[in-house]
Scaffold this motif. Structure first.
Motif, PDB file in Angstrom:
ATOM      1  N   ILE A  69      46.235  37.343  45.127  1.00 35.82           N
ATOM      2  CA  ILE A  69      45.538  36.536  44.136  1.00 35.82           C
ATOM      3  C   ILE A  69      44.210  37.188  43.772  1.00 35.82           C
ATOM      4  N   PHE A  70      43.898  37.213  42.458  1.00 41.85           N
ATOM      5  CA  PHE A  70      42.607  37.681  41.963  1.00 41.85           C
ATOM      6  C   PHE A  70      41.608  36.528  41.986  1.00 41.85           C
ATOM      7  N   THR A  71      40.367  36.815  42.383  1.00 42.74           N
ATOM      8  CA  THR A  71      39.285  35.835  42.350  1.00 42.74           C
ATOM      9  C   THR A  71      38.085  36.461  41.645  1.00 42.74           C
ATOM     10  N   ARG A  72      37.579  35.770  40.651  1.00 45.56           N
ATOM     11  CA  ARG A  72      36.423  36.299  39.929  1.00 45.56           C
ATOM     12  C   ARG A  72      35.158  36.128  40.753  1.00 45.56           C
ATOM     13  N   VAL A  73      34.360  37.190  40.828  1.00 45.35           N
ATOM     14  CA  VAL A  73      33.149  37.181  41.646  1.00 45.35           C
ATOM     15  C   VAL A  73      31.887  37.176  40.788  1.00 45.35           C
ATOM     16  N   SER A  74      31.856  37.939  39.698  1.00 45.62           N
ATOM     17  CA  SER A  74      30.648  38.018  38.870  1.00 45.62           C
ATOM     18  C   SER A  74      30.868  37.336  37.519  1.00 45.62           C
ATOM     19  N   PHE A  75      29.754  36.865  36.942  1.00 43.95           N
ATOM     20  CA  PHE A  75      29.784  36.232  35.621  1.00 43.95           C
ATOM     21  C   PHE A  75      28.659  36.793  34.739  1.00 43.95           C
ATOM     22  N   THR A  79      53.406  47.348  43.783  1.00 41.53           N
ATOM     23  CA  THR A  79      52.748  47.426  42.486  1.00 41.53           C
ATOM     24  C   THR A  79      52.027  46.112  42.254  1.00 41.53           C
ATOM     25  N   ILE A  80      50.768  46.188  41.900  1.00 43.21           N
ATOM     26  CA  ILE A  80      49.980  44.988  41.615  1.00 43.21           C
ATOM     27  C   ILE A  80      49.686  44.976  40.130  1.00 43.21           C
ATOM     28  N   ILE A  81      50.112  43.961  39.446  1.00 39.80           N
ATOM     29  CA  ILE A  81      50.025  43.895  37.988  1.00 39.80           C
ATOM     30  C   ILE A  81      48.868  42.995  37.574  1.00 39.80           C
ATOM     31  N   SER A  82      48.095  43.474  36.612  1.00 40.19           N
ATOM     32  CA  SER A  82      46.988  42.703  36.064  1.00 40.19           C
ATOM     33  C   SER A  82      47.239  42.440  34.591  1.00 40.19           C
ATOM     34  N   GLU A  83      46.667  41.362  34.096  1.00 39.18           N
ATOM     35  CA  GLU A  83      46.808  41.032  32.677  1.00 39.18           C
ATOM     36  C   GLU A  83      45.872  41.851  31.805  1.00 39.18           C
ATOM     37  N   GLY A  84      44.947  42.570  32.407  1.00 39.66           N
ATOM     38  CA  GLY A  84      44.006  43.380  31.641  1.00 39.66           C
ATOM     39  C   GLY A  84      43.615  44.625  32.402  1.00 39.66           C
ATOM     40  N   LEU A  85      42.763  45.409  31.799  1.00 44.87           N
ATOM     41  CA  LEU A  85      42.298  46.667  32.376  1.00 44.87           C
ATOM     42  C   LEU A  85      41.771  46.471  33.792  1.00 44.87           C
ATOM     43  N   LEU A  86      42.109  47.405  34.667  1.00 43.31           N
ATOM     44  CA  LEU A  86      41.529  47.462  35.999  1.00 43.31           C
ATOM     45  C   LEU A  86      40.755  48.762  36.130  1.00 43.31           C
ATOM     46  N   ASP A  87      39.600  48.702  36.799  1.00 42.93           N
ATOM     47  CA  ASP A  87      38.800  49.905  36.994  1.00 42.93           C
ATOM     48  C   ASP A  87      38.007  49.750  38.288  1.00 42.93           C
ATOM     49  N   ASP A  88      37.513  50.886  38.809  1.00 43.24           N
ATOM     50  CA  ASP A  88      36.552  50.882  39.916  1.00 43.24           C
ATOM     51  C   ASP A  88      37.054  50.097  41.131  1.00 43.24           C
ATOM     52  N   ILE A  89      38.038  50.641  41.808  1.00 36.61           N
ATOM     53  CA  ILE A  89      38.686  49.949  42.923  1.00 36.61           C
ATOM     54  C   ILE A  89      38.131  50.405  44.272  1.00 36.61           C
ATOM     55  N   THR A  90      37.775  49.458  45.123  1.00 34.80           N
ATOM     56  CA  THR A  90      37.375  49.759  46.503  1.00 34.80           C
ATOM     57  C   THR A  90      38.048  48.767  47.440  1.00 34.80           C
ATOM     58  N   LEU A  91      38.027  49.092  48.732  1.00 31.71           N
ATOM     59  CA  LEU A  91      38.719  48.290  49.739  1.00 31.71           C
ATOM     60  C   LEU A  91      37.721  47.833  50.792  1.00 31.71           C
ATOM     61  N   SER A  92      37.887  46.610  51.256  1.00 28.72           N
ATOM     62  CA  SER A  92      37.027  46.104  52.331  1.00 28.72           C
ATOM     63  C   SER A  92      37.323  46.847  53.628  1.00 28.72           C
ATOM     64  N   GLY A  93      36.369  46.804  54.559  1.00 28.21           N
ATOM     65  CA  GLY A  93      36.503  47.543  55.800  1.00 28.21           C
ATOM     66  C   GLY A  93      37.691  47.141  56.643  1.00 28.21           C
ATOM     67  N   LEU A 144      33.613  43.963  31.417  1.00 26.85           N
ATOM     68  CA  LEU A 144      34.121  44.005  32.782  1.00 26.85           C
ATOM     69  C   LEU A 144      33.292  43.111  33.702  1.00 26.85           C
ATOM     70  N   GLU A 145      33.984  42.493  34.643  1.00 25.13           N
ATOM     71  CA  GLU A 145      33.363  41.693  35.688  1.00 25.13           C
ATOM     72  C   GLU A 145      33.944  42.129  37.039  1.00 25.13           C
ATOM     73  N   VAL A 146      33.269  41.759  38.101  1.00 26.01           N
ATOM     74  CA  VAL A 146      33.754  42.056  39.450  1.00 26.01           C
ATOM     75  C   VAL A 146      34.737  40.977  39.890  1.00 26.01           C
ATOM     76  N   TRP A 147      35.878  41.410  40.373  1.00 30.77           N
ATOM     77  CA  TRP A 147      36.884  40.521  40.936  1.00 30.77           C
ATOM     78  C   TRP A 147      37.286  41.042  42.311  1.00 30.77           C
ATOM     79  N   THR A 148      37.820  40.170  43.147  1.00 25.32           N
ATOM     80  CA  THR A 148      38.465  40.608  44.385  1.00 25.32           C
ATOM     81  C   THR A 148      39.954  40.287  44.299  1.00 25.32           C
ATOM     82  N   TYR A 149      40.731  41.012  45.090  1.00 26.46           N
ATOM     83  CA  TYR A 149      42.174  40.772  45.156  1.00 26.46           C
ATOM     84  C   TYR A 149      42.578  40.693  46.618  1.00 26.46           C
ATOM     85  N   ASP A 150      43.059  39.528  47.025  1.00 27.04           N
ATOM     86  CA  ASP A 150      43.513  39.298  48.397  1.00 27.04           C
ATOM     87  C   ASP A 150      44.907  39.894  48.547  1.00 27.04           C
TER      88      ASP A 150
END
Length: 268
Positions: free
Chosen positions: A53-59, A11-25, A42-48
């Motif tokens: 760890i979440f990393t913010r990608v878009s601003f 289970t991966i827990i976020s502090e806020g809403l998560l939407d639109d999930i995709t996976l790298s190749g 909403l902004e684009v984030w990645t999750y390793d």
């Protein structure tokens, strides 16, 4: 995070809403839409997945992120436009395509030359378009009075799985590309959000009874042969947007966006 039998593996827990999930190749990084901060959009984030760890990608606002085949770039929708950015978040953002419609990227061909997206307009609802990264042109593939959604290239790029309401309810279909001459209905009693296994031998979708479903796919003499659909596990996937779950390259794990178990947590 579920295995094929529906056993919860993580289970991966976020502090806020998560939407639109995709996976790298390579199956190591998730891209999601997530708020950038309090009272922000909403902004684009990645999750390793290894480092957790979440990393913010878009601003500049963003949703529906889709990885390039090599994982170095992400295309997403920002204010209805298709844009391109590095998945690290560094560098400039490039606008790929803009139109009067709301355009949502859905998938990237494995050779990197085509991006499938859903164009939402007031005239025809949802249509499937393709953007050519070499010519930098876009054209409609499937456009009708019905809703065409959730397009996904097969790994070899010769087929597109998608959802259509042409039979009065959501059903999953596969059509050849670029000919668009052979079409096979995949789901029998309703389905949506198809996803391919990386070897192209299996297709997944969410059934009308909200179950994650698998069906074998083989090709003989240029024609598809489909097996019998098999229910894997019940799904609590939230809604019918483009990316509500992702599948590991070998089909062994499913990353599913689900409603929060309580008011304090949002999980997928």
């Amino acid at each position: 995070v579920y295995d094929r039998d529906g056993k919860q593996a993580d289970t991966i827990i976020s502090e806020g809403l998560l939407d639109d999930i995709t996976l790298s190749g390579d199956g190591r990084t998730l891209a999601v839409a997530r708020p950038g901060g309090e009272a922000s959009g909403l902004e684009v984030w990645t999750y390793d997945l290894d480092r957790r760890i979440f990393t913010r990608v878009s601003f500049d606002g963003g949703d529906d992120p889709v990885f390039s085949p090599d994982g170095t770039r992400i295309t997403n929708s920002t204010q209805g436009e298709l844009v391109l950015r590095r998945s690290s978040g560094a560098g400039e953002v490039e606008t790929l395509y803009e139109s009067p419609n709301d355009d949502l990227p859905a998938d990237w061909s494995r050779d990197g030359t085509r991006i499938l997206f859903v164009s939402i307009s007031g005239e025809t609802s949802e249509d499937i378009w393709v953007y050519n990264t070499e010519s930098r042109q876009a054209e409609a593939l499937l456009a009708s009075t019905y809703r065409e959604m959730h397009p996904q290239f097969s790994p070899d790029g010769r087929w597109i799985a998608y959802t259509s309401t042409e039979s009065s309810r959501d059903q999953v279909y596969i059509i050849d590309y670029p000919g668009l001459a052979q079409k096979v209905q995949v789901s029998r009693d309703g389905g949506q959000m198809p996803r391919w296994r990386q070897d192209g031998r299996e297709l997944y979708f969410i059934s009308a009874s909200d179950s994650t479903t698998a069906i074998s796919v083989t090709e003989s003499a240029g024609r598809l042969r489909l097996g019998r659909a098999r229910t894997l596990f019940p799904s609590r996937s939230s809604g019918s947007r483009t990316h509500q779950y992702a599948v590991a390259p070998d089909g062994s794990r499913f990353y599913v966006l689900e409603p929060a178990s309580n008011e304090e947590e949002v999980v997928f």
